[in-house]
Design a protein around this motif. Structure first.
Motif, PDB file in Angstrom:
ATOM      1  N   THR A 390       0.828  -1.207   0.000  1.00  0.00           N
ATOM      2  CA  THR A 390       0.000   0.000   0.000  1.00  0.00           C
ATOM      3  C   THR A 390       0.865   1.262   0.000  1.00  0.00           C
ATOM      4  O   THR A 390       0.578   2.238  -0.710  1.00  0.00           O
ATOM      5  N   LEU A 391       1.940   1.242   0.798  1.00  0.00           N
ATOM      6  CA  LEU A 391       2.861   2.383   0.832  1.00  0.00           C
ATOM      7  C   LEU A 391       3.521   2.589  -0.524  1.00  0.00           C
ATOM      8  O   LEU A 391       3.675   3.738  -0.991  1.00  0.00           O
ATOM      9  N   LEU A 392       3.904   1.490  -1.169  1.00  0.00           N
ATOM     10  CA  LEU A 392       4.533   1.571  -2.493  1.00  0.00           C
ATOM     11  C   LEU A 392       3.569   2.172  -3.513  1.00  0.00           C
ATOM     12  O   LEU A 392       3.960   3.032  -4.321  1.00  0.00           O
ATOM     13  N   LEU A 393       2.315   1.753  -3.488  1.00  0.00           N
ATOM     14  CA  LEU A 393       1.324   2.314  -4.402  1.00  0.00           C
ATOM     15  C   LEU A 393       1.113   3.814  -4.138  1.00  0.00           C
ATOM     16  O   LEU A 393       0.953   4.603  -5.084  1.00  0.00           O
ATOM     17  N   GLN A 396       4.055   5.711  -5.612  1.00  0.00           N
ATOM     18  CA  GLN A 396       3.927   5.778  -7.060  1.00  0.00           C
ATOM     19  C   GLN A 396       2.839   6.769  -7.473  1.00  0.00           C
ATOM     20  O   GLN A 396       2.997   7.492  -8.464  1.00  0.00           O
ATOM     21  N   TYR A 397       1.763   6.814  -6.710  1.00  0.00           N
ATOM     22  CA  TYR A 397       0.678   7.760  -7.003  1.00  0.00           C
ATOM     23  C   TYR A 397       1.128   9.195  -6.828  1.00  0.00           C
ATOM     24  O   TYR A 397       0.848  10.069  -7.662  1.00  0.00           O
ATOM     25  N   ARG A 398       1.889   9.473  -5.766  1.00  0.00           N
ATOM     26  CA  ARG A 398       2.379  10.833  -5.515  1.00  0.00           C
ATOM     27  C   ARG A 398       3.334  11.277  -6.611  1.00  0.00           C
ATOM     28  O   ARG A 398       3.364  12.455  -6.986  1.00  0.00           O
TER      29      ARG A 398
END
Length: 401
Positions: A390-393, A396-398
């Protein structure tokens, strides 16, 4: 119309039997949370990175003289085979689809490869089935031997698959004929790495992302098929098909009490293996034959997982399903043939060095220790991995905005 009718019936069953459906969902979730996710995740991540760094290409050059004559697949199939044996279903299908997307396999070669790289992992055979269900470490040696030997036979049979189609589409590029195989292998690895321009952090992130997405899909299939199996049992559909198979079992001199475990195992092998171990009036030999057949067939749950993975490529599911039937036949026959020379000899022999090597008396074996570790800490590993995902996603979103 048929699929719509089945969906309506299952929806009605969920409404009428919510408690049973909930218990089955929790059971499937626990299997995925504690065992499947933490045991498969490291293999899938490492495999993705090995492919990206060209190591699989290097291994393919060395394994070409073995895999091509035996199974009519490229040398990279040896890597998929080894990873499939170590990590279990559906890793073989996942890696085969990955190599097919990269063009390292033709469609026929991919269909051959996925047919014999589908197997249960040693942790499940030795830890869950032999010790967890049967409390019999020696049985795990027999089941493991017949399971993996039968898979080799499947590969030898499937090498003849698609020969005519392969001849029509034969258009191979000229290969490097260097007299120094190690130089050819290193060049292949180097070219593969140069073609992948992603930095190390990106490769690692993509490997984690792809692996967890695959495992989330696997978890969904495990839960839904656990529910379907439970509902079919309470709707007496399982007993209906069991009555049909009981006559076949009687012809094969197998106890009719194994018919319901067998039908349940066709949908989900964990429940089928557990019910087989608890079946009354059955000898250990007949129980071993049924469990061996169920392990080879894989259950519709695993086959649905494989079908979902293969659907993203042009690899056809039909050869895979045919291979599962062949695997089931070979595994059952080998269990019957090897019962006396393997299991009975291990049980009666005074020299138990083999079993002492694999299973210590204090810990009930390495597989049992690993299995217990996952039962205790598997859920924690899964939750932490999902939190990292979730942190990785989020990162990537930011970056994308």
């Amino acid at each position: 119309m048929l699929f719509a009718l089945i969906a309506v019936i299952m929806a009605a069953a969920l409404i009428l039997m919510p408690q049973e459906a909930f218990e089955a969902s929790v059971r499937g979730l626990n299997i995925w949370l504690e065992i499947v996710f933490p045991s498969l995740l490291p293999f899938l991540i490492i495999a993705e990175m090995l492919i990206a760094f060209g190591v699989v290409k290097l291994l393919g050059v060395f394994l070409e003289p073995l895999m091509r004559p035996l199974f009519k697949v490229p040398g990279v199939g040896g890597f998929v085979w080894a990873m499939g044996l170590a990590s279990g279903n559906p890793s073989g299908a996942k890696l085969t689809a990955r190599l097919r997307d990269e063009g390292q396999l033709s469609r026929i070669e991919a269909e051959r490869l996925v047919s014999f790289t589908s197997s249960s992992n040693p942790l499940f055979i030795f830890g869950a089935v032999s010790i967890g269900f049967f409390n019999n470490a020696k049985l795990g040696i027999l089941l493991g031997l017949t399971h993996y030997a039968a898979n080799i036979f499947v590969g030898l049979v499937m090498r003849f698959y698609g020969r005519n189609e392969e001849k029509k589409n034969l258009n191979r590029s000229k290969k490097d004929t260097s007299i120094f195989p190690i130089m050819t292998a290193l060049k292949s690895m180097h070219r593969t790495r140069l073609n992948d321009q992603r930095p190390f952090g990106k490769i690692l992130g993509d490997a984690v992302n792809s692996s967890i997405q695959t495992l989330l899909m696997i978890g969904g299939f495990i839960i839904i098929f656990s529910v379907i199996n439970k509902l079919l049992f309470h709707l007496h559909i399982t007993s209906f098909f069991a009555s049909i198979f009981s006559s076949l079992f009687h012809t094969l001199h197998l106890p009719s009490t194994l018919s319901i475990p067998f039908i349940s195992g066709l949908f989900e092998i964990t429940l089928g293996s557990q019910l087989t171990s608890q079946a009354g009036g059955a000898t250990l030999l007949t129980q071993a034959i049924i469990v061996s057949a169920l392990l080879a067939f894989g259950g519709f749950s695993i086959q649905a997982q494989v079908a979902s993975i293969l659907a993203e490529t042009d690899i056809r599911f039909k050869p895979f399903f045919l291979a599962r039937l062949i695997h089931t036949f070979f595994a059952a026959i080998l269990t019957l043939i090897l019962w006396k020379p393997v299991y009975l000899r291990l049980s009666t022999s005074e020299n138990t060095s083999i079993t002492e090597f694999v299973f210590s008396m204090e810990t009930q074996g390495l597989s049992s220790t690993i299995f217990s570790f996952f039962l205790n800490y598997g859920a924690l590993i899964t939750i932490l991995s999902l939190a990292g995902y979730t942190l990785l996603l989020y990162i990537q979103y930011r970056k994308s905005i």
